[in-house]
Motif scaffolding. Structure first.
Motif, PDB file in Angstrom:
ATOM      1  N   VAL A  34      35.697  19.924 -48.695  1.00 62.22           N
ATOM      2  CA  VAL A  34      35.758  20.952 -49.734  1.00 62.22           C
ATOM      3  C   VAL A  34      35.920  22.284 -49.019  1.00 62.22           C
ATOM      4  O   VAL A  34      35.153  22.613 -48.112  1.00 62.22           O
ATOM      5  CB  VAL A  34      34.494  20.932 -50.599  1.00 62.22           C
ATOM      6  CG1 VAL A  34      34.466  22.133 -51.536  1.00 62.22           C
ATOM      7  CG2 VAL A  34      34.433  19.636 -51.394  1.00 62.22           C
ATOM      8  N   THR A  35      36.922  23.052 -49.420  1.00 58.44           N
ATOM      9  CA  THR A  35      37.297  24.240 -48.660  1.00 58.44           C
ATOM     10  C   THR A  35      38.032  25.213 -49.574  1.00 58.44           C
ATOM     11  O   THR A  35      38.064  25.036 -50.791  1.00 58.44           O
ATOM     12  CB  THR A  35      38.176  23.804 -47.456  1.00 58.44           C
ATOM     13  OG1 THR A  35      38.467  24.930 -46.652  1.00 58.44           O
ATOM     14  CG2 THR A  35      39.458  23.134 -47.905  1.00 58.44           C
ATOM     15  N   ASN A  36      38.580  26.236 -48.977  1.00 59.35           N
ATOM     16  CA  ASN A  36      39.444  27.174 -49.709  1.00 59.35           C
ATOM     17  C   ASN A  36      40.792  27.233 -49.009  1.00 59.35           C
ATOM     18  O   ASN A  36      40.877  27.052 -47.800  1.00 59.35           O
ATOM     19  CB  ASN A  36      38.847  28.587 -49.726  1.00 59.35           C
ATOM     20  CG  ASN A  36      37.416  28.606 -50.211  1.00 59.35           C
ATOM     21  OD1 ASN A  36      36.496  28.743 -49.418  1.00 59.35           O
ATOM     22  ND2 ASN A  36      37.211  28.453 -51.505  1.00 59.35           N
TER      23      ASN A  36
ATOM     24  N   LEU B 171      33.654  28.575 -40.443  1.00 60.52           N
ATOM     25  CA  LEU B 171      33.897  27.463 -41.375  1.00 60.52           C
ATOM     26  C   LEU B 171      35.394  27.179 -41.474  1.00 60.52           C
ATOM     27  O   LEU B 171      36.219  28.102 -41.458  1.00 60.52           O
ATOM     28  CB  LEU B 171      33.358  27.811 -42.756  1.00 60.52           C
ATOM     29  CG  LEU B 171      31.832  28.023 -42.844  1.00 60.52           C
ATOM     30  CD1 LEU B 171      31.445  28.389 -44.274  1.00 60.52           C
ATOM     31  CD2 LEU B 171      31.078  26.777 -42.382  1.00 60.52           C
ATOM     32  N   PRO B 172      35.747  25.882 -41.593  1.00 60.69           N
ATOM     33  CA  PRO B 172      37.154  25.529 -41.708  1.00 60.69           C
ATOM     34  C   PRO B 172      37.719  25.836 -43.098  1.00 60.69           C
ATOM     35  O   PRO B 172      37.194  25.376 -44.103  1.00 60.69           O
ATOM     36  CB  PRO B 172      37.156  24.019 -41.442  1.00 60.69           C
ATOM     37  CG  PRO B 172      35.791  23.563 -41.829  1.00 60.69           C
ATOM     38  CD  PRO B 172      34.864  24.713 -41.573  1.00 60.69           C
ATOM     39  N   LYS B 173      38.721  26.679 -43.121  1.00 62.51           N
ATOM     40  CA  LYS B 173      39.532  26.909 -44.309  1.00 62.51           C
ATOM     41  C   LYS B 173      40.916  26.361 -43.976  1.00 62.51           C
ATOM     42  O   LYS B 173      41.178  25.986 -42.828  1.00 62.51           O
ATOM     43  CB  LYS B 173      39.589  28.396 -44.656  1.00 62.51           C
ATOM     44  CG  LYS B 173      38.227  29.075 -44.745  1.00 62.51           C
ATOM     45  CD  LYS B 173      37.398  28.547 -45.897  1.00 62.51           C
ATOM     46  CE  LYS B 173      36.002  29.164 -45.930  1.00 62.51           C
ATOM     47  NZ  LYS B 173      35.186  28.612 -47.032  1.00 62.51           N
TER      48      LYS B 173
END
Lengths: 138, 392
Positions: free
Chosen positions: A103-105, A132-134
């Motif tokens: 779950v990401t952007n 954080l991984p986007k």
């Protein structure tokens, strides 16, 4: 590697024991995944038991960073003060080439340009003490 | 040869408190009101109840202690159950199995919730992680960091994927909302009784695209209790029995990686197959549906998974308005959770009982075979009941 720290009041996670290598990797610009050392299945999120074979032995591997948008939404509801400035904002489920979903952007593109199936690649956002991984369009 | 559980048990009592923005009573007090109403409805005395199953809503405010609040001595069956929105159907299933095994005679199943307080909106009641104090721990915190909050998010993501895979349209979702509102105008206990048009649907504000406000269920305070008895006992009880013909569950699982697809292929399929086989019927025999409808999309995907149309065909299937009043497949005839009241799985179950009894008044539909479904989590947990006014 130089960090471009973004100030935020969003609810940003802090590492726990199981996920420390994930967060350490992210800080160094690497997307790390926990994998079963016995059967090779990925564990998402990081945790003790493999959900395929229930083994507890683990290893960490660097993912390719490539994936596709499995699905996404554009949030208009104001749930949390940390998101007010960017509402409506997108959130997405990215399915990595290796199989696990995050779950990401989606960043570096307009919400209207996001589509299911769109190829994306990881792009880390650096916060004060974690990254954080986007994902951005590939 | 018929399945031994087909028609072996029946729902014999139904108790419903006022539902909606009802203040001034705790969940325990609401639950007790519903149980009292259900016992009276079934023509029983409290001391004839020998089984109690409880299910709390989002406030998680009732539990095993209901036994003592209700003063129930020497129960032979007691459990606090949780399979989210599928619990109501599941409570009836476990009650029916226990009764058929001789473990109990009359089992009351009760749900109560009071997430609303005066002055707060429905969104706040289900904001979930957005209200959690402190920093989230570990990778689970990726959800909140991305702005994933509440049930609305998961269902929007699922609906979007269905739209992308199968071409499901916003209009098709809207037609479900409009049809259920049309039913709600005929129900004296529905919270939302003003008719809406497809234009109203499109003009309702976005919650999270692709879900408008009118794609989303209500939030209600209240309680519902039902009583399950043997079919033999039911025949001499005051209410027309709602015979339980079929029961099933399906829980597909989702370890969040490729190859697991519960957003668009739900456990309704497995639950439906089991329930249809027990009842000896198929989707073509179903007179009406009472489907868990936390969102319009839930109705659409549930219809597919219970075999009313093929996978991906839910949009075109609902497009002609067949779910609404006068349509070929009356569905959520009390307005459902979208327009009636939100008592989790008790919403479809209570309306299924009313309809099976033939007590639907202006909204009564054909009721020979009534399909009632529950769904919980983000399309994760599924329970099905097939009810009939006919013993065999």
């Amino acid at each position: 590697m130089a960090l471009n720290v973004v100030a935020t009041t969003k609810p940003i996670p802090e590492p726990d024991e199981a996920s420390q290598p994930f967060f350490d990797g992210a800080r160094a610009g690497k997307l790390m995944l926990m994998r079963c050392a016995e059967c090779g299945e990925f564990r998402m999120p990081a945790r003790m038991h493999c959900d395929a074979c229930l083994a507890t032995a683990t290893e960490w591997v660097e993912a390719s960073g490539r994936g596709t948008v499995r699905t996404f939404g554009v949030m208009h509801q104001k749930y949390h003060a940390g998101f007010l400035e960017e509402t409506p904002y997108n959130l997405a489920v990215v399915e990595l080439e290796e199989g696990p979903r995050l779950v990401t952007n989606i960043v570096e593109t307009a919400n209207a340009a996001i589509a299911v199936g769109m190829p994306v690649t990881v792009a880390f956002t650096d916060y004060e003490d974690v990254s954080l991984p986007k994902f951005r369009p590939a | 040869m018929a399945h031994p559980m087909r028609g072996a048990t029946a729902i014999t009592g139904l108790g419903m408190t006022p539902m909606g923005r009802i203040f001034g009573k705790s969940a325990t007090e609401l639950a007790a009101d519903a149980v009292k109403l259900a016992i009276a409805d079934a023509g029983l005395r409290k001391d004839q109840i020998d089984g109690l199953l409880t299910n709390a809503g989002v406030t998680n405010a009732i539990g095993l202690n209901m036994q003592n609040y209700l003063g129930m001595k020497d129960l032979r069956l007691l459990n606090h159950m949780n399979a989210a929105g599928s619990t109501a159907a599941q409570m009836v299933q476990y009650a029916a199995l226990a009764i058929n095994a001789g473990m109990a005679n009359h089992v009351v199943c009760v749900f109560a919730d009071n997430p609303l307080s005066g002055g707060s909106g429905s969104g706040a009641a289900y904001a979930g992680a957005a209200r959690a104090p402190g920093r989230p721990k570990g990778m689970a915190g990726l959800y909140t960091a991305a702005g994933y909050f509440g049930a609305n998010t998961g269902y929007a993501l699922a609906a979007r994927r269905h739209m992308a895979l199968y071409g499901t349209t916003q209009d098709q979702l809207g037609i479900i909302a409009v049809g259920q509102r049309a039913w709600a105008t005929k129900s004296p206990i529905a919270q939302m009784r003003q008719p809406i048009t497809l234009e109203d649907y499109h003009n309702s504000r976005w919650i999270i695209e692709p879900l408008h406000l009118l794609d989303c269920c209500l939030v209600s305070n209240g309680a519902v209790a039902v009583i399950v008895s043997s079919a033999t006992a039911a025949k001499s009880m005051p209410q027309p029995p709602a015979y339980i013909w079929g029961m099933g569950q399906g829980h597909p699982g989702d370890p969040q990686r490729a190859g697991w697809d519960q957003e668009t292929e739900t456990g309704g399929n497995l639950a439906g197959k089991t329930a249809y086989a027990m009842a000896g019927v198929g989707p073509a025999d179903v007179s009406q549906c009472q489907l868990y409808d936390c969102y319009t999309y839930t109705v659409l995907v549930t219809l597919e998974d219970y075999g009313f149309c093929g996978k991906g065909e839910g949009g075109p299937f609902v497009e002609d308005g067949k779910l609404g009043p006068g349509g070929a497949l009356p569905t959520n005839t009390g307005g459902g959770e979208l327009s009636g009241y939100y008592m989790w799985g008790m919403t479809p179950l209570s309306e299924a009982i009313i309809q099976t009894r033939g007590q639907g008044g202006e909204r009564q539909a054909k009721n020979d075979v009534v399909l009632c479904t529950g769904n919980g989590g983000t399309l994760a947990y599924h329970g099905a009941l097939i009810l009939s006014p006919h013993a065999t």
